[in-house]
Design a protein around this motif. Structure first.
Motif, PDB file in Angstrom:
ATOM      1  N   MET A  41      12.153  -9.447   2.521  1.00 28.53           N
ATOM      2  CA  MET A  41      12.932  -9.606   1.290  1.00 28.53           C
ATOM      3  C   MET A  41      12.756  -8.409   0.367  1.00 28.53           C
ATOM      4  N   LEU A  42      13.881  -7.961  -0.187  1.00 31.74           N
ATOM      5  CA  LEU A  42      13.891  -6.940  -1.218  1.00 31.74           C
ATOM      6  C   LEU A  42      14.373  -7.555  -2.524  1.00 31.74           C
ATOM      7  N   ALA A  43      13.575  -7.434  -3.565  1.00 31.28           N
ATOM      8  CA  ALA A  43      14.040  -7.779  -4.903  1.00 31.28           C
ATOM      9  C   ALA A  43      14.844  -6.580  -5.399  1.00 31.28           C
ATOM     10  N   ALA A  44      16.119  -6.790  -5.716  1.00 33.23           N
ATOM     11  CA  ALA A  44      16.996  -5.664  -6.070  1.00 33.23           C
ATOM     12  C   ALA A  44      17.921  -6.024  -7.224  1.00 33.23           C
ATOM     13  N   PRO A  45      17.373  -6.435  -8.383  1.00 35.52           N
ATOM     14  CA  PRO A  45      18.236  -6.779  -9.508  1.00 35.52           C
ATOM     15  C   PRO A  45      19.061  -5.574  -9.964  1.00 35.52           C
ATOM     16  N   VAL A  46      20.217  -5.873 -10.534  1.00 34.24           N
ATOM     17  CA  VAL A  46      21.167  -4.820 -10.896  1.00 34.24           C
ATOM     18  C   VAL A  46      21.327  -4.730 -12.407  1.00 34.24           C
ATOM     19  N   SER A  47      21.734  -3.562 -12.857  1.00 40.44           N
ATOM     20  CA  SER A  47      22.112  -3.365 -14.252  1.00 40.44           C
ATOM     21  C   SER A  47      23.612  -3.120 -14.291  1.00 40.44           C
ATOM     22  N   GLY A  48      24.325  -4.041 -14.924  1.00 43.92           N
ATOM     23  CA  GLY A  48      25.771  -3.881 -15.025  1.00 43.92           C
ATOM     24  C   GLY A  48      26.499  -5.174 -14.751  1.00 43.92           C
ATOM     25  N   ASN A  49      27.642  -5.349 -15.420  1.00 41.13           N
ATOM     26  CA  ASN A  49      28.482  -6.527 -15.237  1.00 41.13           C
ATOM     27  C   ASN A  49      29.614  -6.199 -14.273  1.00 41.13           C
ATOM     28  N   PRO A  50      30.557  -7.136 -14.029  1.00 41.64           N
ATOM     29  CA  PRO A  50      31.617  -6.854 -13.058  1.00 41.64           C
ATOM     30  C   PRO A  50      32.416  -5.585 -13.338  1.00 41.64           C
TER      31      PRO A  50
ATOM     32  N   GLY B 171       9.753  -4.190  -2.622  1.00 41.33           N
ATOM     33  CA  GLY B 171       9.573  -4.936  -1.383  1.00 41.33           C
ATOM     34  C   GLY B 171       9.088  -3.998  -0.292  1.00 41.33           C
ATOM     35  N   PRO B 172       9.104  -4.440   0.959  1.00 42.82           N
ATOM     36  CA  PRO B 172       8.604  -3.593   2.050  1.00 42.82           C
ATOM     37  C   PRO B 172       9.372  -2.271   2.132  1.00 42.82           C
ATOM     38  N   ARG B 173       8.649  -1.165   2.216  1.00 45.16           N
ATOM     39  CA  ARG B 173       9.302   0.140   2.222  1.00 45.16           C
ATOM     40  C   ARG B 173      10.227   0.310   3.427  1.00 45.16           C
ATOM     41  N   ASP B 174       9.821  -0.218   4.594  1.00 44.71           N
ATOM     42  CA  ASP B 174      10.670  -0.059   5.767  1.00 44.71           C
ATOM     43  C   ASP B 174      11.987  -0.815   5.597  1.00 44.71           C
ATOM     44  N   ALA B 175      11.932  -1.988   4.950  1.00 44.97           N
ATOM     45  CA  ALA B 175      13.155  -2.738   4.691  1.00 44.97           C
ATOM     46  C   ALA B 175      14.051  -1.986   3.710  1.00 44.97           C
ATOM     47  N   PHE B 176      13.440  -1.375   2.703  1.00 46.53           N
ATOM     48  CA  PHE B 176      14.218  -0.586   1.734  1.00 46.53           C
ATOM     49  C   PHE B 176      14.916   0.576   2.427  1.00 46.53           C
ATOM     50  N   ASP B 177      14.202   1.280   3.309  1.00 46.19           N
ATOM     51  CA  ASP B 177      14.801   2.414   4.002  1.00 46.19           C
ATOM     52  C   ASP B 177      15.990   1.975   4.858  1.00 46.19           C
ATOM     53  N   GLU B 178      15.889   0.814   5.490  1.00 46.98           N
ATOM     54  CA  GLU B 178      16.997   0.299   6.300  1.00 46.98           C
ATOM     55  C   GLU B 178      18.181  -0.122   5.432  1.00 46.98           C
ATOM     56  N   ALA B 179      17.882  -0.745   4.305  1.00 46.73           N
ATOM     57  CA  ALA B 179      18.943  -1.289   3.456  1.00 46.73           C
ATOM     58  C   ALA B 179      19.578  -0.251   2.549  1.00 46.73           C
TER      59      ALA B 179
ATOM     60  N   GLY C  94       8.258   0.111  -5.651  1.00 46.20           N
ATOM     61  CA  GLY C  94       7.037  -0.334  -5.009  1.00 46.20           C
ATOM     62  C   GLY C  94       7.175  -1.657  -4.283  1.00 46.20           C
ATOM     63  N   GLU C  95       6.046  -2.205  -3.903  1.00 47.97           N
ATOM     64  CA  GLU C  95       5.995  -3.445  -3.127  1.00 47.97           C
ATOM     65  C   GLU C  95       6.156  -4.672  -4.034  1.00 47.97           C
ATOM     66  N   GLY C  96       6.244  -5.833  -3.391  1.00 43.65           N
ATOM     67  CA  GLY C  96       6.212  -7.112  -4.105  1.00 43.65           C
ATOM     68  C   GLY C  96       7.326  -7.293  -5.110  1.00 43.65           C
ATOM     69  N   GLU C  97       6.954  -7.803  -6.290  1.00 41.66           N
ATOM     70  CA  GLU C  97       7.941  -8.216  -7.296  1.00 41.66           C
ATOM     71  C   GLU C  97       8.088  -7.221  -8.442  1.00 41.66           C
ATOM     72  N   ALA C  98       7.680  -5.976  -8.226  1.00 45.34           N
ATOM     73  CA  ALA C  98       7.737  -4.989  -9.310  1.00 45.34           C
ATOM     74  C   ALA C  98       9.130  -4.862  -9.906  1.00 45.34           C
ATOM     75  N   ALA C  99      10.167  -4.943  -9.070  1.00 45.62           N
ATOM     76  CA  ALA C  99      11.538  -4.791  -9.568  1.00 45.62           C
ATOM     77  C   ALA C  99      11.921  -5.910 -10.532  1.00 45.62           C
ATOM     78  N   ARG C 100      11.346  -7.091 -10.340  1.00 44.29           N
ATOM     79  CA  ARG C 100      11.657  -8.214 -11.249  1.00 44.29           C
ATOM     80  C   ARG C 100      11.186  -7.884 -12.665  1.00 44.29           C
ATOM     81  N   LEU C 101       9.978  -7.335 -12.773  1.00 43.09           N
ATOM     82  CA  LEU C 101       9.455  -6.992 -14.088  1.00 43.09           C
ATOM     83  C   LEU C 101      10.276  -5.880 -14.724  1.00 43.09           C
ATOM     84  N   VAL C 102      10.666  -4.889 -13.934  1.00 41.66           N
ATOM     85  CA  VAL C 102      11.480  -3.794 -14.469  1.00 41.66           C
ATOM     86  C   VAL C 102      12.801  -4.331 -15.017  1.00 41.66           C
ATOM     87  N   LYS C 103      13.451  -5.226 -14.276  1.00 45.01           N
ATOM     88  CA  LYS C 103      14.743  -5.742 -14.730  1.00 45.01           C
ATOM     89  C   LYS C 103      14.587  -6.619 -15.972  1.00 45.01           C
TER      90      LYS C 103
END
Length: 304
Positions: free
Chosen positions: A102-111, A125-133, A148-157
């Motif tokens: 799983m990749l946490a990938a929250p976005v900035s922006g509306n439709p 999330g996992p770096r290898d998954a990020f590279d593939e996605a 980075g790994e884990g839920e770091a993107a959630r805190l940033v968003k």
């Protein structure tokens, strides 16, 4: 919908699920296949989810007919929602049990931002998954930041959305101050947007503050949810957030006053009421500067 459109337009083979099927039907014209349940996507190499809250993410992954209810889940799950780090970690663990990275990938922006090609993503999330996605993520937005790994993107968003709310309250305050002093909101914001403190966001919010069009790009109710996630993060990390706490109270008051499903630019109405000022639309044409920046966005705008 605007986000999902970008994948079939790029030539990707896409299958789509929406709880309200009619909302997904326009994607068929772009070549997408509609499915009846999230579980129908479990065999996919990559699945992208976008929901409103933590409980919704759990519902589409672990609920009846969810992505993770079979023996195997999708290869990679990219979740673009703004949800709690704790809830995200639970879903991540459940995904790992059925073979999903799983990749946490929250976005900035509306439709409208998505259609213009200006969406940005923060990913963890996992770096290898990020590279593939990553090739697919770069179709969704113009800028993809791995943190980075884990839920770091959630805190940033969450931190990002706190900033949006605080900045909008600041814009509301100065707009009301200027108007009560005899200066049109349009004139004040034209000056601000041309100065060193002007930004893509201040220019984007200007039409709502000037013309009082509160058709939601991001609702007050959703902002309240994100402020509560942010305040909880502050408590856990022992970081004082006094400005955030004040704006949270204003946002909560707006929801209580019946503005929960309107755009959070309605903060200007509460500010005006406190100043004894009745605002009226200025009926000024303002460019929000959200113009297409890539070929996918231009194609979508040409068809609209």
């Amino acid at each position: 919908m605007a986000l999902a459109e970008r994948l079939p337009r790029s030539g990707s083979e896409v299958a789509v699920y929406n709880r309200t099927r009619s909302k997904a039907e326009p994607l068929q014209a772009l070549g997408a296949t509609l499915v009846d349940a999230p579980a129908d996507l479990a065999g996919s190499d990559l699945v992208v989810t976008m929901v409103s809250a933590t409980q919704d993410l759990k519902a589409v992954t672990e609920g009846p007919g969810g992505l993770f209810t079979g023996a195997r889940g999708p290869g990679i799950l990219v979740d673009c929602s703004t949800v709690s780090p704790e809830g995200s970690a639970e879903v991540r663990a459940r995904g790992e049990a059925v073979g999903t990275r799983m990749l946490a990938a929250p976005v900035s922006g509306n439709p409208k931002v998505a259609r213009s090609g200006m969406l940005t993503l923060v990913v963890s999330g996992p770096r290898d998954a990020f590279d593939e996605a990553r090739p697919y993520l770069e179709v969704l937005g113009r800028d993809v930041t791995y943190v980075g790994e884990g839920e770091a993107a959630r805190l940033v968003k969450i931190a990002h959305n706190l900033l949006l709310g605080v900045v909008t309250q600041c814009l509301a305050e100065i707009a009301v101050l200027a108007e009560k002093g005899g200066v049109a909101r349009a004139d004040l914001l034209a000056f601000i947007n041309g100065s060193v403190v002007g930004s893509t966001f201040s220019r984007y919010k200007t039409p709502a503050l000037i013309n009082l069009d509160f058709h939601p790009t991001f609702t007050t109710r959703l902002l309240k949810k994100d402020f509560e996630l942010g305040l909880e993060a502050g408590r856990q990390l022992e970081v004082p957030l006094p400005v955030t706490a004040t704006v949270h109270q204003l946002v909560t008051s707006l929801v209580g006053a019946g503005h929960g499903d309107e755009d959070f630019a309605t903060l200007v109405l509460m500010e005006a009421a406190g100043a004894g000022l009745e605002l009226r639309p200025e009926e000024v044409t303002v460019d929000d500067e959200l113009h297409p920046v890539d070929d996918l966005a231009r194609a979508a705008m040409d068809e609209a």
